[in-house]
Design a protein around this motif. Structure first.
Motif, PDB file in Angstrom:
ATOM      1  N   ILE A 205      37.862  48.639  27.303  1.00 54.10           N
ATOM      2  CA  ILE A 205      37.653  47.210  27.098  1.00 54.10           C
ATOM      3  C   ILE A 205      36.324  46.932  26.421  1.00 54.10           C
ATOM      4  N   PHE A 209      36.026  44.402  23.381  1.00 51.42           N
ATOM      5  CA  PHE A 209      35.180  43.222  23.580  1.00 51.42           C
ATOM      6  C   PHE A 209      34.196  43.094  22.424  1.00 51.42           C
TER       7      PHE A 209
ATOM      8  N   PRO B 114      33.820  33.388  23.064  1.00 47.80           N
ATOM      9  CA  PRO B 114      34.671  32.548  23.901  1.00 47.80           C
ATOM     10  C   PRO B 114      34.621  33.015  25.358  1.00 47.80           C
ATOM     11  N   LEU B 116      36.781  32.867  27.622  1.00 48.54           N
ATOM     12  CA  LEU B 116      37.994  33.573  28.028  1.00 48.54           C
ATOM     13  C   LEU B 116      37.869  35.063  27.743  1.00 48.54           C
ATOM     14  N   ILE B 117      37.279  35.405  26.585  1.00 49.34           N
ATOM     15  CA  ILE B 117      37.122  36.808  26.198  1.00 49.34           C
ATOM     16  C   ILE B 117      36.230  37.516  27.217  1.00 49.34           C
ATOM     17  N   THR B 118      35.132  36.860  27.615  1.00 51.97           N
ATOM     18  CA  THR B 118      34.211  37.451  28.591  1.00 51.97           C
ATOM     19  C   THR B 118      34.908  37.638  29.939  1.00 51.97           C
ATOM     20  N   TYR B 120      38.089  37.838  30.613  1.00 52.33           N
ATOM     21  CA  TYR B 120      39.153  38.840  30.549  1.00 52.33           C
ATOM     22  C   TYR B 120      38.565  40.246  30.534  1.00 52.33           C
ATOM     23  N   ALA B 121      37.476  40.437  29.742  1.00 56.75           N
ATOM     24  CA  ALA B 121      36.852  41.751  29.663  1.00 56.75           C
ATOM     25  C   ALA B 121      36.324  42.164  31.035  1.00 56.75           C
ATOM     26  N   TYR B 152      28.238  32.691  30.930  1.00 54.21           N
ATOM     27  CA  TYR B 152      28.334  31.755  29.802  1.00 54.21           C
ATOM     28  C   TYR B 152      27.543  30.481  30.080  1.00 54.21           C
ATOM     29  N   LYS B 212      35.731  22.441  34.670  1.00 56.97           N
ATOM     30  CA  LYS B 212      36.947  22.457  33.846  1.00 56.97           C
ATOM     31  C   LYS B 212      37.352  23.887  33.526  1.00 56.97           C
ATOM     32  N   SER B 215      39.658  26.636  35.326  1.00 55.27           N
ATOM     33  CA  SER B 215      41.100  26.733  35.113  1.00 55.27           C
ATOM     34  C   SER B 215      41.455  27.934  34.252  1.00 55.27           C
ATOM     35  N   LEU B 216      40.458  28.607  33.646  1.00 52.85           N
ATOM     36  CA  LEU B 216      40.764  29.825  32.890  1.00 52.85           C
ATOM     37  C   LEU B 216      41.232  30.938  33.820  1.00 52.85           C
ATOM     38  N   TYR B 218      43.671  30.812  35.501  1.00 53.95           N
ATOM     39  CA  TYR B 218      45.114  30.845  35.279  1.00 53.95           C
ATOM     40  C   TYR B 218      45.512  32.038  34.425  1.00 53.95           C
ATOM     41  N   ILE B 219      44.690  32.313  33.397  1.00 54.26           N
ATOM     42  CA  ILE B 219      45.076  33.334  32.427  1.00 54.26           C
ATOM     43  C   ILE B 219      44.883  34.732  32.992  1.00 54.26           C
ATOM     44  N   LEU B 226      45.200  25.604  39.174  1.00 56.81           N
ATOM     45  CA  LEU B 226      46.200  25.568  38.112  1.00 56.81           C
ATOM     46  C   LEU B 226      47.253  26.664  38.311  1.00 56.81           C
ATOM     47  N   ARG B 230      51.215  26.374  39.111  1.00 51.58           N
ATOM     48  CA  ARG B 230      52.228  27.026  38.291  1.00 51.58           C
ATOM     49  C   ARG B 230      53.184  27.848  39.158  1.00 51.58           C
ATOM     50  N   TYR B 255      42.455  17.269  38.720  1.00 47.86           N
ATOM     51  CA  TYR B 255      41.395  17.756  37.824  1.00 47.86           C
ATOM     52  C   TYR B 255      40.614  16.595  37.228  1.00 47.86           C
TER      53      TYR B 255
END
Lengths: 238, 353
Positions: A205, A209, B114, B116-118, B120-121, B152, B212, B215-216, B218-219, B226, B230, B255
């Motif tokens: 990763i 990244f 982004p 989300l990228i951080t 997820y990594a 972030y 806010k 809610s990431l 969720y991914i 969230l 679902r 929310y």
């Protein structure tokens, strides 16, 4: 831009080890997909920027218009979309909106709509505060020579507001670039999707990244560079 | 500029026309709402059986647990991001070049990527080394979300605080050094308190962004509000369809209510700060991640926040003129997000050597 990414990729990983063991050359082996994702991100960003800009300017016009329902509509739009998480909006258009309309959209169009609608509320606020920084006398002079609301707004106030609106717009579009990553989680081809797919295949990763971050850095630096050029060309001596 | 200058006080003809526009506009908005509601009702999303599911205790508990989880993530990420923000801001104002560079690099890198990228990594990282990480490995989704948000938002809060440092008049720092205060004393007794006070609305607005962005989760399939919603919609079949629409309505309202409450706090503090005559100007309650103008010290008294309030414009124009020579000193544009080291990056403290 793409060339810069490619040469940048070659430099730090001269080892040619099999990618199952040390996947440092994951970028070189999956360059086609990376390019696809990169173009996907750029394309989605550009398309939704344009749509968000149009929507945002129209909404800002609503918010300063003499017609109360339009003002209310603009205010409601901004309040609603600025305070809703983007992920929730994605879920809404994926699961709730198809219940209202009979025709469906493909994922890319849905992502485009969500990103533009969400970003338009920020554009609207930026344009509106730009309108507020134009000196009062300008609009008064325009009114006193008999210009209508649309003429005053369109040929006097908005052109002067552009200069103050540009810096916030630049970062709104940078934020939009970053937000477009969420579309990748909803099966739209872009850079986050690339990272997700390859990380599911078991690549390290850290490297993924790094490359994805580099891709985003290239896009955001291009945006801020473009806006700086625009600002410089619109600059006037006062 | 007050928007009413854009058009005259309407005469009889214009009043008539505006009234017609108003009627048409209202009719259009109400019509749109009615069409949406009718369509949803046609598909049975407003049936009492569907909404009755929210009376079951397990459904309520799912939503309550989702809210509590979201608030837990938000609280921890918010505190961590503030701590990290203070550390990074102080490091970026340091006299030591390596420290300053490290902090600047960290801030610019994580602001540009982004979130989300951080997240997820971090999540994949925690999943990979699950066995070695103990508590973090067990709760990998939670910690990935919290640490990603903290990193972030910490970077953004550091920039907000730096703008606050820059808003403190230089003479105060010089006076403090002349009195014999040390660097750490100048930072803790002079710069930080004033920076926090003046930037409080912006700091809280960034906390709204943090809320806010929870809610990431969720991914990365972490069950905050969230994702819990679902899952709830995904497993509840009423009248032959899953209850996505009602759940989205309920979760969305929750929310929006939470974010509005926090935003209202920021606006209230801003208004309250504007009333006082002493101290440095209180910043706008705008989200720095989306509108970087608020990070520019020159823009702090700008009327961006007071938009819509009348009578601000005559003050704004001379204020901008007065800023002219000051802005010419260093290449600090109103740009906040460019990642370019600014001319004044030594910070006020570095000036004292």
């Amino acid at each position: 831009m793409r060339i810069a990414v490619r040469t940048g990729a070659g430099a730090p990983c001269p080892t040619t080890a099999a990618h199952e063991d040390i996947p440092v050359n994951v970028l070189l082996d999956h360059l086609a997909e990376f390019r696809e994702g990169f173009i996907g991100t750029v394309w989605l960003t550009v398309a939704s920027s344009v749509l968000a800009l149009l929507l945002g300017v129209v909404l800002a016009g609503f918010r300063v218009s003499p017609v109360p329902p339009l003002r209310f509509f603009g205010a409601a739009w901004v309040t609603l979309f600025r305070n809703t998480p983007l992920t929730l909006l994605f879920l809404t258009i994926w699961f709730a909106v198809p219940q209202v309309f009979d025709f469906g959209f493909d994922p890319w169009t849905k992502a485009l709509i969500v990103l533009s609608v969400y970003t338009s509320s920020f554009v609207c606020e930026a344009v509106r505060s730009g309108i507020n920084t134009v000196p009062l006398g300008q609009a008064e002079a325009a009114r006193s020579i008999g210009m209508t609301f649309f003429q005053t707004l369109g040929s006097i106030v908005l052109p002067q507001a552009v200069r103050t609106v540009l810096p916030p717009l630049s970062s709104i579009f940078i934020a939009l670039t970053k937000n477009s990553a969420i579309a990748g989680a909803f099966s739209v081809t872009e850079l986050f999707g690339w990272q997700k797919v390859l990380s599911d295949q078991g690549f390290a990763i850290a490297w993924l990244f790094l490359w994805v971050a580099l891709g985003y850095l290239v896009i955001t630096f291009t945006i801020s560079g473009l806006f700086r050029l625009l600002e410089r060309s619109l600059e006037v001596a006062r | 500029m007050s928007s009413s200058v854009l058009y005259d006080a309407p005469g009889p003809k214009a009043r008539m026309r505006n009234r017609i526009y108003s009627v048409i506009g209202t009719a259009a908005i109400i019509g749109l709402a009615v069409v949406v509601v009718m369509r949803l009702a046609d598909r049975g999303h407003f049936e009492s059986e569907v909404w009755n599911t929210f009376n079951y205790s397990n459904v309520r508990e799912t939503i309550r647990d989702g809210i509590l989880t979201t608030l837990k993530v938000f609280a921890l990420a918010g505190v961590l991001s503030l701590v990290l923000g203070v550390l990074l801001a102080v490091a970026r104002a340091s006299d030591h070049r390596p420290v300053r560079w490290l902090a600047t690099g960290f801030i610019e890198l994580f602001r540009a990527i982004p979130l989300l990228i951080t997240i997820y990594a971090l999540w994949v990282l925690f999943l990979t080394y699950k066995g070695d990480l103990g508590a973090i490995g067990e709760n990998n989704g939670f910690w990935a979300l919290v640490l990603g948000l903290a990193v972030y938002n910490g970077a953004v809060q550091a920039e907000v605080l730096r703008a606050g440092f820059n808003a403190v008049p230089r003479g105060q720092v010089e006076a403090a050094y002349a009195l014999g205060l040390r660097k750490s004393q100048v930072m803790t007794m002079l710069l930080l308190p004033q920076a926090v006070r003046s930037m409080l609305p912006t700091i809280i607005s960034q906390l709204v962004v943090t809320l806010k962005d929870t809610s990431l989760g969720y991914i990365i399939t972490y069950s905050e509000l969230l994702y819990a919603g679902r899952q709830l919609a995904n497993t509840t079949l009423v009248n032959g369809q899953y209850i996505y629409v009602p759940v989205i309505m309920v979760v969305g309202t929750i929310y929006v209510a939470m974010c509005l409450a926090l935003s209202a706090l920021a606006t209230w503090i801003e208004k309250r700060g504007r009333r006082t005559k002493t101290g440095i100007a209180v910043a706008a309650a705008a989200e720095p991640a989306e509108a970087p103008g608020v990070l520019d010290p020159a823009a702090v008294p700008a009327p961006a926040a007071a938009a819509g309030e009348t009578g601000d414009a005559p003050l704004a124009a001379p204020a901008r003129e007065a800023e002219g020579p000051k802005a010419a000193e260093g290449p600090k544009g109103p740009e906040g997000d460019t990642g370019e080291p600014r001319g004044d990056s030594d910070g006020p403290v570095g000036k004292s050597n």
